[in-house]
Design a protein around this motif. Structure first.
Motif, PDB file in Angstrom:
ATOM      1  N   LEU A  34       0.828  -1.199   0.000  1.00  0.00           N
ATOM      2  CA  LEU A  34       0.000   0.000   0.000  1.00  0.00           C
ATOM      3  C   LEU A  34       0.868   1.257   0.000  1.00  0.00           C
ATOM      4  O   LEU A  34       0.576   2.237  -0.701  1.00  0.00           O
ATOM      5  N   LEU A  35       1.956   1.230   0.758  1.00  0.00           N
ATOM      6  CA  LEU A  35       2.851   2.386   0.815  1.00  0.00           C
ATOM      7  C   LEU A  35       3.507   2.663  -0.529  1.00  0.00           C
ATOM      8  O   LEU A  35       3.852   3.806  -0.834  1.00  0.00           O
ATOM      9  N   GLU A  36       3.675   1.618  -1.338  1.00  0.00           N
ATOM     10  CA  GLU A  36       4.312   1.773  -2.641  1.00  0.00           C
ATOM     11  C   GLU A  36       3.401   2.432  -3.674  1.00  0.00           C
ATOM     12  O   GLU A  36       3.873   2.885  -4.718  1.00  0.00           O
ATOM     13  N   ASP A  37       2.116   2.509  -3.387  1.00  0.00           N
ATOM     14  CA  ASP A  37       1.141   3.006  -4.364  1.00  0.00           C
ATOM     15  C   ASP A  37       1.179   4.533  -4.428  1.00  0.00           C
ATOM     16  O   ASP A  37       0.635   5.222  -3.573  1.00  0.00           O
ATOM     17  N   ASP A  38       1.821   5.051  -5.457  1.00  0.00           N
ATOM     18  CA  ASP A  38       1.959   6.501  -5.616  1.00  0.00           C
ATOM     19  C   ASP A  38       0.656   7.181  -6.029  1.00  0.00           C
ATOM     20  O   ASP A  38       0.573   8.410  -6.032  1.00  0.00           O
ATOM     21  N   ARG A  39      -0.347   6.400  -6.374  1.00  0.00           N
ATOM     22  CA  ARG A  39      -1.626   7.005  -6.797  1.00  0.00           C
ATOM     23  C   ARG A  39      -2.444   7.469  -5.600  1.00  0.00           C
ATOM     24  O   ARG A  39      -3.381   8.260  -5.759  1.00  0.00           O
ATOM     25  N   LEU A  40      -2.086   6.998  -4.407  1.00  0.00           N
ATOM     26  CA  LEU A  40      -2.850   7.330  -3.217  1.00  0.00           C
ATOM     27  C   LEU A  40      -2.189   8.457  -2.429  1.00  0.00           C
ATOM     28  O   LEU A  40      -0.963   8.508  -2.304  1.00  0.00           O
ATOM     29  N   GLN A  41      -3.004   9.353  -1.891  1.00  0.00           N
ATOM     30  CA  GLN A  41      -2.493  10.385  -1.012  1.00  0.00           C
ATOM     31  C   GLN A  41      -2.337   9.814   0.398  1.00  0.00           C
ATOM     32  O   GLN A  41      -2.874   8.748   0.722  1.00  0.00           O
ATOM     33  N   SER A  42      -1.625  10.545   1.243  1.00  0.00           N
ATOM     34  CA  SER A  42      -1.316  10.043   2.588  1.00  0.00           C
ATOM     35  C   SER A  42      -2.573   9.698   3.371  1.00  0.00           C
ATOM     36  O   SER A  42      -2.642   8.649   4.026  1.00  0.00           O
ATOM     37  N   PHE A  43      -3.587  10.576   3.327  1.00  0.00           N
ATOM     38  CA  PHE A  43      -4.787  10.308   4.123  1.00  0.00           C
ATOM     39  C   PHE A  43      -5.524   9.069   3.613  1.00  0.00           C
ATOM     40  O   PHE A  43      -6.146   8.332   4.396  1.00  0.00           O
ATOM     41  N   GLU A  44      -5.438   8.812   2.297  1.00  0.00           N
ATOM     42  CA  GLU A  44      -6.079   7.614   1.746  1.00  0.00           C
ATOM     43  C   GLU A  44      -5.354   6.359   2.215  1.00  0.00           C
ATOM     44  O   GLU A  44      -5.989   5.325   2.506  1.00  0.00           O
ATOM     45  N   LYS A  45      -4.038   6.447   2.319  1.00  0.00           N
ATOM     46  CA  LYS A  45      -3.262   5.305   2.799  1.00  0.00           C
ATOM     47  C   LYS A  45      -3.590   5.001   4.263  1.00  0.00           C
ATOM     48  O   LYS A  45      -3.627   3.836   4.673  1.00  0.00           O
ATOM     49  N   ILE A  46      -3.856   6.059   5.042  1.00  0.00           N
ATOM     50  CA  ILE A  46      -4.220   5.867   6.447  1.00  0.00           C
ATOM     51  C   ILE A  46      -5.536   5.102   6.555  1.00  0.00           C
ATOM     52  O   ILE A  46      -5.650   4.125   7.305  1.00  0.00           O
ATOM     53  N   TYR A  47      -6.540   5.536   5.793  1.00  0.00           N
ATOM     54  CA  TYR A  47      -7.844   4.862   5.837  1.00  0.00           C
ATOM     55  C   TYR A  47      -7.721   3.395   5.417  1.00  0.00           C
ATOM     56  O   TYR A  47      -8.286   2.501   6.059  1.00  0.00           O
ATOM     57  N   LYS A  48      -6.975   3.157   4.336  1.00  0.00           N
ATOM     58  CA  LYS A  48      -6.839   1.792   3.834  1.00  0.00           C
ATOM     59  C   LYS A  48      -6.006   0.928   4.794  1.00  0.00           C
ATOM     60  O   LYS A  48      -6.294  -0.257   4.993  1.00  0.00           O
ATOM     61  N   ALA A  49      -4.991   1.527   5.399  1.00  0.00           N
ATOM     62  CA  ALA A  49      -4.163   0.793   6.354  1.00  0.00           C
ATOM     63  C   ALA A  49      -4.974   0.425   7.591  1.00  0.00           C
ATOM     64  O   ALA A  49      -4.849  -0.690   8.122  1.00  0.00           O
ATOM     65  N   LYS A  62     -16.652   2.613  12.469  1.00  0.00           N
ATOM     66  CA  LYS A  62     -17.214   3.845  11.902  1.00  0.00           C
ATOM     67  C   LYS A  62     -17.222   4.993  12.902  1.00  0.00           C
ATOM     68  O   LYS A  62     -17.369   6.155  12.512  1.00  0.00           O
ATOM     69  N   GLN A  63     -17.065   4.685  14.181  1.00  0.00           N
ATOM     70  CA  GLN A  63     -17.085   5.717  15.211  1.00  0.00           C
ATOM     71  C   GLN A  63     -15.728   6.398  15.380  1.00  0.00           C
ATOM     72  O   GLN A  63     -15.639   7.464  15.981  1.00  0.00           O
ATOM     73  N   PHE A  64     -14.673   5.806  14.846  1.00  0.00           N
ATOM     74  CA  PHE A  64     -13.343   6.370  15.034  1.00  0.00           C
ATOM     75  C   PHE A  64     -13.104   7.528  14.072  1.00  0.00           C
ATOM     76  O   PHE A  64     -13.453   7.465  12.890  1.00  0.00           O
ATOM     77  N   SER A  65     -12.473   8.568  14.589  1.00  0.00           N
ATOM     78  CA  SER A  65     -12.119   9.728  13.762  1.00  0.00           C
ATOM     79  C   SER A  65     -10.874   9.406  12.938  1.00  0.00           C
ATOM     80  O   SER A  65     -10.178   8.410  13.192  1.00  0.00           O
ATOM     81  N   PHE A  66     -10.580  10.282  11.994  1.00  0.00           N
ATOM     82  CA  PHE A  66      -9.366  10.105  11.203  1.00  0.00           C
ATOM     83  C   PHE A  66      -8.138  10.141  12.106  1.00  0.00           C
ATOM     84  O   PHE A  66      -7.188   9.374  11.914  1.00  0.00           O
ATOM     85  N   GLU A  67      -8.140  11.043  13.092  1.00  0.00           N
ATOM     86  CA  GLU A  67      -6.998  11.168  14.003  1.00  0.00           C
ATOM     87  C   GLU A  67      -6.775   9.866  14.776  1.00  0.00           C
ATOM     88  O   GLU A  67      -5.628   9.443  14.974  1.00  0.00           O
ATOM     89  N   GLN A  68      -7.860   9.232  15.213  1.00  0.00           N
ATOM     90  CA  GLN A  68      -7.731   7.964  15.933  1.00  0.00           C
ATOM     91  C   GLN A  68      -7.208   6.859  15.021  1.00  0.00           C
ATOM     92  O   GLN A  68      -6.370   6.051  15.416  1.00  0.00           O
ATOM     93  N   LYS A  69      -7.708   6.842  13.795  1.00  0.00           N
ATOM     94  CA  LYS A  69      -7.235   5.837  12.834  1.00  0.00           C
ATOM     95  C   LYS A  69      -5.764   6.063  12.504  1.00  0.00           C
ATOM     96  O   LYS A  69      -4.978   5.105  12.402  1.00  0.00           O
TER      97      LYS A  69
END
Length: 209
Positions: A34-49, A62-69
């Motif tokens: 996933l980290l190798e995928d240059d098509r994704l922005q950092s925040f997208e990598k966080i959600y997918k990770a 679904k209750q967790f915020s982006f900061e918690q994730k």
């Protein structure tokens, strides 16, 4: 980091929530892909990770915020990168010389890693997916004998050409070219990329306050 006394981590505490994790080796390797995928922005990598590692109830997720994730992914990243050697008291890495490079890629060297586990340990990694913890995998990987394909490839990549000439020099250069890594995919590079990504996210969060 491997521990003979305590169990390997299978959960993490985020804001008083104990979050179950999937830290099987194949899940962590998917994270590196996933980290190798240059098509994704950092925040997208966080959600997918987060979706990769999270092993709990979908309603709770679904209750967790982006900061918690992001905190969960960062803590997992720190855990899987821990090294038993070369660490200072505060956990940072200290080397009197040059830090040993991780001259391999989980994607590029997948076949060599698979063959080497089977040759040295009799372990079929395809049958261990979803079972073997990444820290166990990492410990076994570092313990592979010099006779394995993986260690032979690492030896070729790290060997110096100093003092070689003629046929010996030509042969080594040809082997190094054949086994050359795509530099952006080395585990070293991806680990460094992780640190930069979390630094950038922290800076963005600070600027938004």
């Amino acid at each position: 980091m491997f521990d003979l006394i305590d169990d390997l981590e299978t959960s993490i505490l985020i804001d008083d929530y104990e979050i179950p994790l999937d830290l099987s080796f194949d899940t962590v390797l998917k994270f590196y892909e996933l980290l190798e995928d240059d098509r994704l922005q950092s925040f997208e990598k966080i959600y997918k990770a987060f979706d990769l590692f999270y092993f709990g109830d979908d309603v709770l997720a679904k209750q967790f915020s982006f900061e918690q994730k992001s905190k969960l992914v960062e803590d997992v990243s720190n855990y899987i990168q821990k090294n038993p050697y070369g660490n200072s008291e505060d956990g940072s890495l200290e080397f009197e010389g040059v830090e040993p490079e991780k001259l391999y890629s989980y994607t590029q060297d997948a076949g060599a890693i698979y063959a080497s586990f089977f040759a040295d340990y009799g372990i079929d990694l395809l049958k261990e997916r979803g079972k073997m913890h990444y820290i166990t995998f990492k410990s076994l990987l570092s313990g592979l004998s010099e006779k394995t394909q993986f260690q032979r490839i690492l030896s070729i990549r790290s060997r110096s050409v100093a003092g070689l000439e003629g046929e010996a020099l030509t042969n080594l250069l040809e082997l190094q070219q054949y086994y050359a890594l795509e530099s952006e995919k080395t585990v070293d590079n991806l680990d460094n990329q992780l640190g930069s990504m979390f630094d950038m996210l922290a800076a963005q969060a600070q600027s938004n306050k």
